[in-house]
Design an enzyme around this catalytic site. Structure first.
Site, mmCIF file in Angstrom:
data_model
loop_
_atom_site.group_PDB
_atom_site.id
_atom_site.type_symbol
_atom_site.label_atom_id
_atom_site.label_comp_id
_atom_site.label_asym_id
_atom_site.label_seq_id
_atom_site.Cartn_x
_atom_site.Cartn_y
_atom_site.Cartn_z
ATOM 1 C CD GLU A 7 7.748 -6.228 -13.538
ATOM 2 O OE1 GLU A 7 6.872 -5.491 -13.493
ATOM 3 O OE2 GLU A 7 8.661 -6.739 -12.878
ATOM 4 C CB ALA B 159 6.355 0.056 -0.659
ATOM 5 N NE ARG C 76 -18.720 6.647 -38.774
ATOM 6 C CZ ARG C 76 -20.193 6.648 -38.305
ATOM 7 N NH1 ARG C 76 -20.942 5.797 -38.934
ATOM 8 N NH2 ARG C 76 -20.750 7.467 -37.682
ATOM 9 N N PRO D 214 0.831 -1.144 0.148
ATOM 10 C CG PRO D 214 -0.847 -1.503 1.504
ATOM 11 C CD PRO D 214 0.295 -2.317 0.974
#
Length: 389
Positions: free
Chosen positions: A254, A142, A280, A140
């Site tokens: 990561e 860190a 479109r 919470p």
């Protein structure tokens, strides 16, 4: 893939060697046949069913980076980049996140820091998709500031007793094995953090709640609580007090795969938007005929192409074991911001459809927002770059 817009897959470039392109083809086929038909349901349920994860293990996707001794393919960071990019191109960020946490974030701690016995016990089942992993560092108070964690681990004979709370943990609800950071010496700063292996079902360890997110809906995210959780001393990962350095090392991989995921999502969004604006109709013609839209998409495509080149150049450097902390930090910052820039424009060019839940652009835009935060917020990455300048 629209070759005119994303041309970095042309033959002759260094990252399209045969083994990588074979891997890319296998992932693309799996995404098309086994992820996309089911992923809307996973978004609703909030997790990926275990059979699909075991299927990925059987096909070898969970062992890309790991040695053949454990059942892996013994490839490198370039292969991980290909894998993450194609998962990003699936347009389901939660699916990509849950899988990449297992393959390229959490299980790395077991492989890099585990003892021979730990690796022998866990790596084969990790690679087969039978044991899904999570990494529990964030708390919470860190997030990116790892040194500020408060979870404690006190030695008690042949055990450690863990007490604390972890927050925003991907795979936190459904994982089997958790790599948990805790302070074994609160007075030692970064030298007082140790990593531990904690199995699901260990007394004193519980999932306090499943968290509800705006994006990455199909990856389960949880708050974890450790309350007098006793784990054997043999569950220490690596050397006591050296966990911070293990975390910093694994952060590099990561951030690489998160950048690759961002590039894949941006590529998919541009392709989807090109198809939309070319059909479109508005003001007596199609949107593609409006110069402002054509040029904006052209510039975004150029930026994505440049980002992709930087991505693979950095992946090759990592594969060669070069020190590229500065480049990884730049890459994570650039790609996290770029994918959000791309999705803002793509949603804009879809008009009202861009905010409808039936539109993949709406989902990708929600998922993209996380990528400038997760794995190191843009501001933190830029501070790293500035400190090395």
């Amino acid at each position: 893939m629209n070759k005119a817009w994303v041309s970095a897959r042309e033959p002759g470039l260094p990252w399209v060697a045969a083994e990588y392109e074979l891997l890319r083809d296998q992932i693309c086929r799996f995404v098309k046949e086994e992820i996309k038909p089911c992923a809307d349901r996973w978004e609703e349920n909030g997790f990926i069913p275990r059979p699909i994860l075991r299927r990925m293990g059987q096909l070898g996707f969970f062992g890309i980076r790991y040695p053949a001794d454990y059942g892996g393919a013994d490839m490198d960071s370039v292969a991980s980049t290909v894998f993450a990019e194609e998962l990003g191109r699936s347009t389901y960020g939660g699916v990509a996140d849950a899988i990449l946490v297992h393959t390229d974030m959490a299980s790395l701690y077991v492989f890099h820091d585990g003892t021979k016995a730990q690796r022998a016990r866990w790596m084969p089942s990790i690679i087969r998709g039978e044991a899904i992993t999570a990494v529990a560092i964030t708390e919470p108070d860190a997030g990116s500031d790892v040194k500020a964690i408060r979870t404690r681990a006190l030695r008690d004979g042949d055990f450690y007793v863990l007490d604390g709370t972890k927050l925003y943990i991907t795979n936190g609800v459904h994982a089997d094995l958790y790599c948990v950071a805790a302070k074994t010496d609160p007075s030692a700063g970064s030298n007082g953090i140790t990593m531990f292996l904690v199995e699901k079902g260990t007394p004193g360890f519980s999932v306090a709640r499943e968290l509800d997110k705006s994006g990455w809906r199909s990856s389960d995210t949880a708050e974890l609580v450790f309350d007098c959780c006793r784990i054997p001393a043999e569950n220490v990962l690596g050397v006591e007090g050296q966990g911070f350095y293990s975390i910093m090392r694994n952060f590099q991989n990561e951030r690489l795969v998160l950048a690759a995921m961002a590039i894949g999502m941006a590529e998919a969004a541009i392709d989807i938007t090109l198809s939309y604006v070319k059909t479109r109709r508005a003001f007596g013609g199609v949107l593609w005929e409006m110069q402002a839209i054509r040029q904006r998409l052209a510039m975004l495509s150029a930026k994505v192409e440049a980002g992709r080149g930087f991505l693979y150049a950095t992946a090759w450097r990592m594969a060669a074991d070069d020190d590229c902390l500065r480049e990884i930090s730049m890459l994570k910052a650039i790609c996290g911001e770029l994918v959000n820039e791309v999705l803002y424009a793509c949603a804009q060019f879809h008009g009202a459809m861009g905010v409808m839940r039936e539109s993949p652009i709406e989902r990708i835009a929600r998922d993209a927002r996380v990528l400038s935060i997760a794995g190191g917020a843009t501001e933190v990455m830029l501070e790293v770059v500035a400190s090395m300048s």
